[in-house]
Motif scaffolding. Structure first.
Motif, PDB file in Angstrom:
ATOM      1  N   ILE A 129     -43.469  28.043 105.445  1.00  0.00           N
ATOM      2  CA  ILE A 129     -44.143  26.755 105.570  1.00  0.00           C
ATOM      3  C   ILE A 129     -45.383  26.708 104.689  1.00  0.00           C
ATOM      4  N   ALA A 130     -46.068  27.866 104.606  1.00  0.00           N
ATOM      5  CA  ALA A 130     -47.332  27.873 103.874  1.00  0.00           C
ATOM      6  C   ALA A 130     -47.131  27.860 102.363  1.00  0.00           C
ATOM      7  N   LEU A 131     -45.934  28.189 101.893  1.00  0.00           N
ATOM      8  CA  LEU A 131     -45.751  28.312 100.446  1.00  0.00           C
ATOM      9  C   LEU A 131     -45.765  26.954  99.757  1.00  0.00           C
ATOM     10  N   LEU A 133     -43.872  24.686  97.987  1.00  0.00           N
ATOM     11  CA  LEU A 133     -42.417  24.718  97.878  1.00  0.00           C
ATOM     12  C   LEU A 133     -41.857  24.083  96.611  1.00  0.00           C
TER      13      LEU A 133
ATOM     14  N   LEU B 248     -51.968  23.806 107.151  1.00  0.00           N
ATOM     15  CA  LEU B 248     -50.630  24.110 106.657  1.00  0.00           C
ATOM     16  C   LEU B 248     -50.195  23.158 105.551  1.00  0.00           C
ATOM     17  N   GLY B 251     -49.887  23.843 100.963  1.00  0.00           N
ATOM     18  CA  GLY B 251     -48.690  24.057 100.153  1.00  0.00           C
ATOM     19  C   GLY B 251     -48.148  22.732  99.635  1.00  0.00           C
ATOM     20  N   SER B 255     -47.824  21.086  95.822  1.00  0.00           N
ATOM     21  CA  SER B 255     -46.614  20.449  95.289  1.00  0.00           C
ATOM     22  C   SER B 255     -46.957  19.049  94.776  1.00  0.00           C
ATOM     23  N   THR B 293     -49.466  30.418  95.047  1.00  0.00           N
ATOM     24  CA  THR B 293     -49.265  30.980  96.380  1.00  0.00           C
ATOM     25  C   THR B 293     -50.577  31.510  96.945  1.00  0.00           C
ATOM     26  N   THR B 296     -52.857  28.779  98.171  1.00  0.00           N
ATOM     27  CA  THR B 296     -52.374  28.243  99.443  1.00  0.00           C
ATOM     28  C   THR B 296     -52.718  29.176 100.593  1.00  0.00           C
ATOM     29  N   LEU B 297     -52.442  30.459 100.406  1.00  0.00           N
ATOM     30  CA  LEU B 297     -52.682  31.405 101.496  1.00  0.00           C
ATOM     31  C   LEU B 297     -54.161  31.496 101.820  1.00  0.00           C
ATOM     32  N   ASN B 300     -55.295  28.532 103.761  1.00  0.00           N
ATOM     33  CA  ASN B 300     -54.864  28.649 105.150  1.00  0.00           C
ATOM     34  C   ASN B 300     -55.798  29.552 105.937  1.00  0.00           C
TER      35      ASN B 300
END
Lengths: 303, 316
Positions: A129-131, A133, B248, B251, B255, B293, B296-297, B300
């Motif tokens: 979910i966190a990626l 996408l 959340l 991500g 996009s 990535t 995003t992490l 979070n």
């Protein structure tokens, strides 16, 4: 309401009918399905080939034979919108089903067995979910199928493009269903009748099929509906970027491939496909909202 | 607290490691390989030469071994060379990273502010005409394809009205603050609008839930004004679940940034990754994806910390 007993599905249908957004969206979706299916009679009557290009007819304005005119390659816009809609809707449904199967399986297994397995599966789900996408989908969309051992003939066919996008979207968009199913399974798992069945020696598979899944069907249906909307959006984005459904097969997304140039020359061509995607997805989302309302026993109270 | 952060950083590294392997493998499956590119510039190369080059560059080795080599070099700070930019990957990425972070942060703040306002107004009179209107708008925001929204913005504000520039970061030869801001308006608006819908719905739902709670009744009974009740007593509690959702969403935000940058020709990470994949620039695509990535992490993680700060019941 009367004292007469009515079935739960009748009750739900009644509640859905009382939900204006849900009913309007049902109607809109019905019209959309009619629209995309109208491609068959239209093609049969006029005999237009949706893939035939005619460079002398580029950007021809609407006429009696071509009601919405011609696109940048001299193809009939209306017919391609209809056929593209079939493709986009079909991708939406199939990828949702496939992703739904993955999500339900992961969710039920995690929720039913619990413990370490649950921890591992849910950590994996949360990680997904966190990626970001979309870039991941693009990489998946760029994978050369011949390097995976498919024949070059298949890899470049329209069918491969279609199935590839169904598979990659479902590989990515199963997480919300998995989480939802897990949460619902956790609630059901400790009910007395489930414990009784377990004590009687029922197998895990039997338990999931008979006691768990039927009891969590309603949140799954709502979640599937909302997923269809997301999938249609994902398909349109990927096809637009050139990693999804590949021309000459039309889809609402790839009809916008050249839209950035079209905006200045033939804005209508940039408007139609996007507008159809927009209408479809908003209707699907409203329907999901309506279903949620209809399935929620508390929704009769005012709030 | 410190243990929590350390553990999460450890998890982040683990996810990055897994991602790097997955992406490395996937990129190997993309059409063409680095040798094709070299051969293309030297069509006379005989099969023997190609085979020798393959050995020299290690392309005949199994995937695991090549990945191990890449990882070892990467850990020593050598992330490779971008083929299309003819520069080390990091040199290419750094400015793009900044552009993307700027775009994402501004849009995020704008959409949070909008969503808070709209969500609270909605929650005050659920079912009222204003609530219905806002709900409709929120649904529209969730349902609109981001790239098409960008197209329509370009169509209306750049092509028809000539109010705003359609693409780029600044006008060549201008580059004043006003010029840069004018170039940012449409990308930020697109990205923010795409996120506001979902956020608004969550704020609304959470506020309605919170406003029904006993402590709100108590706060009203004590004689607090309605504004104070809503903004102080309810909002803070309502924000807790909302924050998780927003956390959340980074991500998704990335996009969206990829699309926005591509549509408005902003030189950010998203556009760079997309272009790199299109032009077989393997190193750049790989490292770009890993950076995306990582962003995003880390966001979070930041959101988790904010969560603990908002809700004293949560111990990290």
């Amino acid at each position: 309401m009367q004292d007469q007993a009515i079935g739960v599905w009748r009750l739900r249908w009644r509640r859905l009918r009382g939900h204006r957004g849900g009913m309007v969206s049902l109607l809109v979706l019905g019209l959309l399905v009619l629209f995309v299916l109208a491609a068959f009679p239209l093609q049969a009557i006029t005999g237009i080939d949706p893939d035939a290009t005619d460079l002398f007819a580029r950007f021809d304005p609407p006429s009696a034979t071509h009601l919405l005119g011609m696109d940048e390659a001299g193809r009939d816009v209306l017919l391609r919108l209809m056929i593209g809609g079939q493709i986009s809707l079909l991708v939406g449904l199939l990828a949702t089903l496939l992703g739904g199967v993955i999500g339900v399986t992961v969710g039920v297994i995690a929720g039913y067995f619990g413990g370490r397995l649950d921890g591992a599966l849910m950590r994996f789900t949360d990680g997904m979910i966190a990626l970001p996408l979309l870039p991941l989908l693009i990489v998946l969309g760029a994978v050369d199928l011949t390097k995976l051992g498919f024949s070059s003939e298949f890899a470049h066919s329209g069918a491969a493009g279609f199935w590839r996008i169904v598979v990659i979207i479902s590989l990515v968009d199963w997480t919300s269903i998995a989480r939802l199913v897990r949460a619902a399974t956790l609630q059901i798992r400790e009910r007395d009748y489930v414990r009784a069945a377990r004590a009687a020696g029922a197998s895990a598979f039997y338990m999931m099929r008979t006691h768990i899944l039927p009891n969590i069907a309603t949140p799954i249906i709502v979640s599937f509906t909302l997923t269809v909307g997301r999938v249609i959006l994902a398909e349109s984005v990927l096809s637009f970027l050139g990693f999804g459904v590949v021309p000459p097969t039309p889809s609402w997304g790839n009809m916008l491939n050249n839209a950035q140039e079209l905006v200045t020359t033939a804005p209508a061509l940039a408007v139609y496909p996007g507008l159809l995607i927009f209408i479809t997805v908003i209707a699907v989302n409203f329907l999901g909202d309506g279903l949620q309302h209809a399935f929620d026993p508390r929704s009769d109270r005012k709030d | 607290m410190r243990r929590f952060i350390l553990r999460r950083l450890g998890q982040t590294l683990l996810v990055l490691l897994v991602m790097s392997f997955v992406i490395y493998g996937l990129i190997g499956l993309m059409p063409g390989d680095p040798l094709d590119v070299m051969i293309a510039s030297n069509p006379g190369a005989s099969p023997e030469v190609v085979a020798r080059l393959r050995v020299i560059y290690g392309l005949d080795q199994p995937l695991m071994l090549r990945y191990a080599h890449w990882l070892l070099a990467a850990l020593q700070g050598d992330l490779g060379f971008s083929r299309t930019h003819s520069q080390p990957v990091l040199v290419v990425l750094a400015p793009a990273l900044w552009t993307t972070c700027k775009l994402m942060l501004i849009s995020f703040v704008v959409s949070v502010i909008l969503a808070l306002g709209l969500g609270i107004v909605s929650a005050l009179r659920p079912g009222g005409w204003l609530d219905s209107l806002i709900s409709l708008a929120a649904f529209a925001g969730i349902s609109v394809p981001v790239f098409w929204l960008a197209l329509m913005m370009i169509l209306v504000f750049a092509v028809e009205l000539h109010w705003l520039p359609a693409s780029g970061r600044e006008t060549v030869g201008d580059g004043s603050l006003l010029d840069v801001v004018r170039h940012l308006i449409m990308p930020v608006a697109t990205l923010a609008l795409a996120n506001t819908g979902g956020f608004t719905r969550f704020v609304r739902a959470s506020m309605i839930e919170t406003l029904r709670m006993d402590h709100i009744r108590t706060a009203r009974a004590k004689g607090n004004g309605e504004g104070r009740v809503v903004l102080i007593h309810a909002l803070r509690n309502a924000m807790i679940p909302v924050l998780t959702v927003m956390a959340l969403s980074f991500g998704t935000l990335f996009s969206g940034a990829l699309l926005t940058e591509t549509m408005f020709a902003q030189p950010g990470m998203g556009k760079m990754i997309y272009d790199a994949i299109l032009s077989n620039d393997f190193n750049l695509a790989l490292v770009g994806l890993l950076f995306a990535t990582l962003i995003t992490l880390l966001s979070n993680l930041a959101a988790d910390l904010a969560y603990a700060w908002l809700d004293p019941r949560i111990k990290l």
